[in-house]
Design an enzyme around this catalytic site. Structure first.
Site, PDB file in Angstrom:
ATOM      1  N   HIS A   1       0.524  -1.329  -0.042  1.00  0.00           N
ATOM      2  CA  HIS A   1       0.398  -0.168  -0.038  1.00  0.00           C
ATOM      3  C   HIS A   1       0.638   1.011  -0.277  1.00  0.00           C
ATOM      4  CE1 HIS A   1      -0.042   1.722   4.411  1.00  0.00           C
ATOM      5  NE2 HIS A   1       0.162   0.075   4.778  1.00  0.00           N
ATOM      6  N   ASP A   5       5.743   2.704   7.530  1.00  0.00           N
ATOM      7  CA  ASP A   5       4.460   1.656   7.250  1.00  0.00           C
ATOM      8  C   ASP A   5       3.701   2.534   5.917  1.00  0.00           C
ATOM      9  OD1 ASP A   5       1.678   0.716   6.726  1.00  0.00           O
ATOM     10  OD2 ASP A   5       1.362   0.841   8.987  1.00  0.00           O
ATOM     11  N   GLU A  58      -4.749   2.158   1.813  1.00  0.00           N
ATOM     12  CA  GLU A  58      -5.283   1.476   3.154  1.00  0.00           C
ATOM     13  C   GLU A  58      -5.279   1.433   4.706  1.00  0.00           C
ATOM     14  OE1 GLU A  58      -3.656  -2.057   5.849  1.00  0.00           O
ATOM     15  OE2 GLU A  58      -3.097   0.492   5.450  1.00  0.00           O
ATOM     16  N   GLU A  59      -4.674   2.656   4.627  1.00  0.00           N
ATOM     17  CA  GLU A  59      -5.272   3.137   6.138  1.00  0.00           C
ATOM     18  C   GLU A  59      -6.496   4.116   6.459  1.00  0.00           C
ATOM     19  OE1 GLU A  59      -2.620   2.178   8.492  1.00  0.00           O
ATOM     20  OE2 GLU A  59      -0.432   2.496   7.088  1.00  0.00           O
ATOM     21  N   HIS A 106       2.452   4.695  13.068  1.00  0.00           N
ATOM     22  CA  HIS A 106       1.508   5.220  13.069  1.00  0.00           C
ATOM     23  C   HIS A 106       1.957   6.606  13.725  1.00  0.00           C
ATOM     24  CE1 HIS A 106      -1.981   3.037  10.996  1.00  0.00           C
ATOM     25  NE2 HIS A 106      -0.877   3.005  10.693  1.00  0.00           N
TER      26      HIS A 106
HETATM   27 ZN   LIG Z   1       0.440  -0.456   6.373  1.00  0.00          ZN
END
Ligand SMILES: [Zn+2]
Length: 358
Positions: free
Chosen positions: A77, A189, A219-220, A330
């Site tokens: 992603h 990420d 995706e998030e 995150h």
């Molecule tokens: Zn991810």
């Protein structure tokens, strides 16, 4: 599948650190992945891929071997967690909504970049300082935070190309740490996964079937883009490259750790959104063991990846998730181990190679 073409290169030469840097420092919060898309498009094309796009911001490189099938989808992603302007106050502060999940306690005083239409603008996340808080010193709620870009009025903010809906990301430069195996930066990420997806596509040059590398958007915010990339590709099997959260820092029970830096990539067996086909898990374990590649099995009570959408595609699509543990995922800065990245790449290439010979 046939075995007539050249074998894929299953040895992972040194990683392209500049690619990691570029992907980490490029800005692509959910729904605004354009910069990442351009990097991937360029690299997929350079690796001999024909380029496809879906209509949700996904970009796909395709390389055809001597047979149409199997169709193997490599996925990453492209989005990162970020923010979006919700309101501009009269005196020039930006109220925002999160794009993806952010804990409020990691945000105060972080530097950010506002992706204004006329060019990026630096700012920082503000909160009421402890001196002015009343009662118990509770952590500020996400909703109470705002972004200070040094403007003095709403008119000034608007004159800088910012409106409701303008995206924002953390402004964290990439750097190798004193330990050169470790890198610090934002958005690992999933830019670590993006880098691995690019490298795997590039190096698996002799794949006999059709190899796809997909940069999936959004995706998030709930695994949206992988639905459309999977629909575009219609794969027989998929490998998702991810940057899942590490759990090896103070405060975790180390003996239960499944995502320790330097211990190899995670092979995810389950999370909230997917139970990975056990045959695929067994294959990955056997390949890793035979090649001496370290790995960690991960059974996650929470979270999810693009596998959520891909494994449900069509009549079901076996999907393996290979994750590089990211400390402080995150938040505005994270940390990865480049040895884990190399191992993840080697494992992915071995699996592609094996599938190519069947
Ligand atoms: Zn991810």
């Amino acid at each position: 599948m046939n075995n007539s073409s050249a074998q894929t290169n299953t040895l992972a030469p040194p990683l392209d650190i500049e690619l990691f840097r570029r992907l980490s420092e490029a800005d692509g919060p959910s729904g605004f992945e354009g910069e990442i898309r351009e990097i991937l498009r360029h690299r997929f094309a350079e690796a001999g891929g024909e380029i496809l796009e879906d209509r949700l911001g996904g970009v796909i490189g395709v390389r055809r071997g001597t047979a149409d099938r199997p169709r193997i989808m490599l996925d990453c992603h492209t989005d990162e967690v970020g923010f979006i302007v919700r309101h501009i106050t009269k005196d020039g502060f930006l109220r925002f909504l999160p794009l993806g999940s952010w804990p409020g306690d990691v945000l105060s005083a972080e530097r950010v970049r506002v992706m204004a239409s006329g060019g990026k603008i630096s700012g920082m996340i503000g909160a009421i300082p402890p001196h002015h808080r009343t009662g118990k010193t509770a952590l500020p709620a996400l909703e109470s935070l705002y972004i200070d870009i040094g403007a003095e009025s709403r008119d000034q903010v608007e004159s800088w190309g910012i409106r409701i809906g303008t995206p924002i990301v953390p402004a964290t430069p990439f750097q190798l740490m004193r330990n050169p195996r470790r890198a610090l930066g934002k958005a690992f990420d999933n830019r670590a996964g993006c880098a691995l997806c690019v490298e795997a596509f590039q190096r698996a040059a002799g794949f006999a079937g059709t190899l796809y590398a997909a940069g999936s958007a959004q995706e998030e915010v709930g695994v949206r883009g992988a639905e459309t990339t999977a629909a575009t590709i219609d794969p027989d099997l998929a490998i998702v490259f991810e940057g899942p959260p590490a759990d090896d820092t103070p405060g975790f029970r180390r003996e239960e750790s499944q995502g320790a830096l330097g211990q190899g990539p995670q092979i995810r067996v389950i999370d909230r959104t997917a139970i990975i086909d056990p045959r695929l898990i067994e294959r990955a374990i056997a390949l890793a063991r035979a090649a001496g590649i370290p790995f960690q099995l991960a059974a996650r009570a929470s979270g999810g990846t693009d596998a959520k959408a891909i494994h449900l595609h069509g009549r079901g699509t076996p999907t393996l998730v290979i994750g590089v543990p990211v400390r402080y995922a995150h938040s505005a800065a994270g940390c990865i181990d480049l040895g884990d990245c190399e191992s993840a790449l080697r494992l992915g290439l071995l699996l592609i190679d094996q599938l190519s010979r069947e």
